[in-house]
Design an enzyme around this catalytic site. Structure first.
Site, PDB file in Angstrom:
ATOM      1  N   ARG A   1     -10.505 -11.446   0.732  1.00 44.96           N
ATOM      2  CA  ARG A   1     -11.414 -12.612   0.162  1.00 44.96           C
ATOM      3  C   ARG A   1     -10.232 -13.889   0.213  1.00 44.96           C
ATOM      4  NH1 ARG A   1     -10.871  -9.420  -4.841  1.00 44.96           N
ATOM      5  NH2 ARG A   1     -10.406  -7.428  -3.643  1.00 44.96           N
TER       6      ARG A   1
ATOM      7  N   ASP B   1      -8.405  -3.521  10.052  1.00 50.44           N
ATOM      8  CA  ASP B   1      -8.770  -4.725   9.097  1.00 50.44           C
ATOM      9  C   ASP B   1      -8.892  -5.985   9.811  1.00 50.44           C
ATOM     10  OD1 ASP B   1      -9.169  -4.838   6.425  1.00 50.44           O
ATOM     11  OD2 ASP B   1      -6.557  -5.961   5.910  1.00 50.44           O
TER      12      ASP B   1
ATOM     13  N   LYS C   1       0.974  -1.004  -0.116  1.00 47.47           N
ATOM     14  CA  LYS C   1      -0.228   0.318  -0.012  1.00 47.47           C
ATOM     15  C   LYS C   1       0.829   1.364  -0.188  1.00 47.47           C
ATOM     16  CE  LYS C   1      -3.767  -1.625   2.673  1.00 47.47           C
ATOM     17  NZ  LYS C   1      -5.117  -1.613   0.896  1.00 47.47           N
TER      18      LYS C   1
HETATM   19  N1  BES Z   1      -8.298  -3.995   3.728  1.00 50.14           N
HETATM   20  C1  BES Z   1      -8.332  -3.550   2.892  1.00 50.14           C
HETATM   21  C2  BES Z   1      -9.241  -2.768   2.097  1.00 50.14           C
HETATM   22  C3  BES Z   1      -9.705  -1.701   3.449  1.00 50.14           C
HETATM   23  C4  BES Z   1      -9.191  -0.148   1.732  1.00 50.14           C
HETATM   24  C5  BES Z   1      -9.973  -1.550   3.859  1.00 50.14           C
HETATM   25  C6  BES Z   1      -9.917   1.198   2.683  1.00 50.14           C
HETATM   26  C7  BES Z   1     -10.421   0.028   4.588  1.00 50.14           C
HETATM   27  C8  BES Z   1      -9.842   1.536   3.876  1.00 50.14           C
HETATM   28  C9  BES Z   1      -7.967  -4.526   1.408  1.00 50.14           C
HETATM   29  O1  BES Z   1      -7.836  -5.615   1.658  1.00 50.14           O
HETATM   30  C10 BES Z   1      -7.764  -4.056   0.473  1.00 50.14           C
HETATM   31  O2  BES Z   1      -6.802  -3.585   0.449  1.00 50.14           O
HETATM   32  N2  BES Z   1      -8.418  -4.512  -1.207  1.00 50.14           N
HETATM   33  C11 BES Z   1      -7.695  -3.577  -1.907  1.00 50.14           C
HETATM   34  C12 BES Z   1      -8.549  -4.489  -3.162  1.00 50.14           C
HETATM   35  C13 BES Z   1      -7.623  -4.396  -4.528  1.00 50.14           C
HETATM   36  C14 BES Z   1      -6.081  -5.346  -4.152  1.00 50.14           C
HETATM   37  C15 BES Z   1      -8.713  -5.038  -6.336  1.00 50.14           C
HETATM   38  C16 BES Z   1      -8.673  -2.381  -2.565  1.00 50.14           C
HETATM   39  O3  BES Z   1      -9.393  -2.190  -2.057  1.00 50.14           O
HETATM   40  O4  BES Z   1      -7.729  -1.385  -3.194  1.00 50.14           O
HETATM   41 ZN    ZN Z   2      -7.313  -5.975   3.588  1.00 49.03          ZN
HETATM   42 MN    MN Z   3      -5.920  -5.820   1.733  1.00 50.61          MN
END
Ligand code: BES
Ligand code: ZN
Ligand code: MN
Length: 498
Positions: free
Chosen positions: A351, A288, A277
């Site tokens: 997921r 999370d 990230k």
């Molecule tokens: N934990 C994150 C989602 C999230 C984002 C939670 C902001 C709380 C606030 C999840 O694991 C994630 O990283 N999702 C990605 C998916 C992408 C890689 C397809 C996302 O949402 O960008």
């Molecule tokens: Zn996550």
């Molecule tokens: Mn993630």
């Protein structure tokens, strides 16, 4: 904590007497009238000068100087009776409890006749007020080394007067259990990733199980390997912290069979892994495990309320880290179901963890599954921070959850679960599924990936990435973790049907 008794406002001794005021004729508000009489009509003067307001959500404090045994009266404006709902009453009382807390009041007494209104059952109103009593003044832990100058005074006693129905006593204690369940979830989400690892989360669950006499099984890494949870293990692969798989059971029926499964995403910190990230996006990722927190918060309330339902809570827990041995994009992994997955993005880890937990739920004979997860940034873009995204393969199961969510005022909006998405998550040349087929529609793609593991078991997915955190203080709590969906899950279990 709670008492319910048939007493009258003008005779009752208390630190703080709470009286609801509607925008209607003063003659119709008997409690107001009898107080006004004891005040030789001086309350009327205060109403005329605007010092006492009946506008919705307004709190007005009056000192009684011995005119009645209550030391102070807090009038809570409820607006037009026709417009009032149970949900609006809960929020108004949230404001009131914040005011009581500011005033360091530890004992209060609410006049039931003064808040009774046409649109709600009194039991529902009492339950909602008790939820507000637990939630509104909830304080999250901090690690400042200097003490706050004013220690917080907790509300220790709440007395409802003007009725002595037994059903109101259980409504009050149910509401308080619901509110505290949300507070448990908030507390867990608030804990930083170094202070709440998967091992810590499991220890918390064990303490809760002991408190409520739940059956509990904690799978450690070896146990998770034996279960064949290749997806959860892949997410954990880069971490020095071992994973845990938490299984907690509440038996609310004579026989243990066909439980409802509550599955919570328990990523205690999400760096994104090799699909790292950005530095701004990583901040806040202690949240999370918000899904796991909602499930545990719900289980705490379930332990108090003990609904007639068999419930199995499942939490796959780990952090998502980088190291020389972490899982990588292009890896192919074998999930507990036997389905293979091409890892396209290590940040699509939630997921994967959910997939194995849902397979476990099916193997345990779950008749319905609901998962709660901070799954995607996409749902925040789509629905904002007030509305949880839902997906389902079974409209009536979602209907049950939706009905429960409306009772506790947690907004849910359904997102589509369509064949085009089901096909998209299968778009891989090398494996059965692809954990990240693209950015377009990634909230529904994430949900559809999870749905592939639910197969034909009725399943609902609740994406709380937007709703798990509040940017500012609100009527029912502080800025920060909201504990969203804990109460919805409990209410769903209280009304659950075959
Ligand atoms: N934990 C994150 C989602 C999230 C984002 C939670 C902001 C709380 C606030 C999840 O694991 C994630 O990283 N999702 C990605 C998916 C992408 C890689 C397809 C996302 O949402 O960008
Ligand atoms: Zn996550
Ligand atoms: Mn993630």
């Amino acid at each position: 904590m709670f008492k319910v008794s048939n007493e009258t406002v003008e005779k009752h001794e208390t630190e703080a007497l709470i009286v609801g005021l509607f925008e209607k004729n003063k003659q119709d508000q008997l409690e107001y009238q009898s107080l006004n009489e004891a005040f030789q009509s001086e309350l009327d003067t205060l109403v005329e000068s605007g010092d006492i307001s009946n506008a919705y959500g307004k709190v007005s404090k009056v000192h009684t100087f011995g005119k009645v045994p209550a030391k102070r009266i807090y009038f809570i404006g409820l607006g037009k009776e026709d417009d009032l709902t149970t949900n609006k009453t809960r929020n108004a009382f949230g404001k009131l409890f914040k005011k009581l807390s500011e005033d360091q009041i530890s004992q209060a007494c609410i006049s039931l006749p003064s808040i009774t209104h046409a649109n709600s059952e009194l039991e529902d109103v009492v339950e909602a007020i008790s939820e507000a009593a637990a939630m509104a003044t909830n304080v999250l832990s901090t690690y400042h080394t200097e003490q706050d100058d004013q220690p917080k005074v907790e509300l220790e006693q709440l007395h409802f007067i003007g009725s002595d129905e037994d059903s109101l006593v259980s409504a009050a204690s149910n509401g308080y259990a619901l509110g505290n369940g949300a507070n448990v979830a908030r507390h867990l989400v608030n804990l930083p990733g170094n202070l709440l690892t998967a091992v810590d989360l499991a220890a918390f669950a064990e303490d809760m199980a002991e408190k409520h006499q739940f059956d509990i099984e904690i799978y450690e890494k070896e146990g998770i390997e034996e279960l064949g949870m290749g997806a959860l293990l892949s997410v954990n692969q880069g971490s020095l912290e071992p994973p845990r798989f938490i299984v907690m059971k509440f038996q609310g029926k004579a026989e243990w069979d066909n439980p409802v499964a509550l599955v919570g995403k328990g990523i205690t910190f999400d760096t994104g892994g090799y699909s790292l990230k950005p530095k701004d996006g990583i901040i806040g990722m202690k949240m999370d495990m918000g899904g796991a927190a909602s499930v545990l918060g719900a289980m705490d309330a379930i332990g108090h309320i003990r609904p007639e339902e068999n419930i199995i809570a499942l939490i796959p827990a780990t952090d998502n880290m980088i190291s020389d041995r972490a899982y990588k994009p292009d890896d192919v992994i074998v999930t507990m179901s036997g389905k293979t997955v091409e890892v396209r993005n290590t940040d699509a880890e939630g997921r994967l963890a959910l997939a194995d937990a849902i397979t476990y739920a099916r193997q345990q004979g779950a008749r319905k599954i609901v998962d709660v997860a901070t799954l995607t940034g996409g749902v925040v873009v789509a629905l904002g921070d007030q509305v949880t995204g839902a997906m389902t393969n079974n409209e009536s199961w979602l209907g049950e959850i939706q009905a429960a969510s409306e009772k506790v005022d947690e907004l849910i909006w359904q997102l589509p679960y369509l064949d085009v998405y089901k096909k998209a998550v299968r778009n891989s040349h090398i494996a059965d599924l692809n954990n990240s087929p693209g950015r377009k529609g990634h909230a529904v793609l994430a949900g559809s990936f999870v749905g592939a593991f639910a197969e034909d078991t009725p399943w609902v997915h609740l994406d709380i990435a937007g709703t798990a955190m509040a940017e500012a203080p609100h009527d029912l709590g502080p800025k920060g973790p909201t504990g969203v969906m804990a109460r919805t899950l409990v209410k769903t279990m209280m009304n659950s049907s075959k």
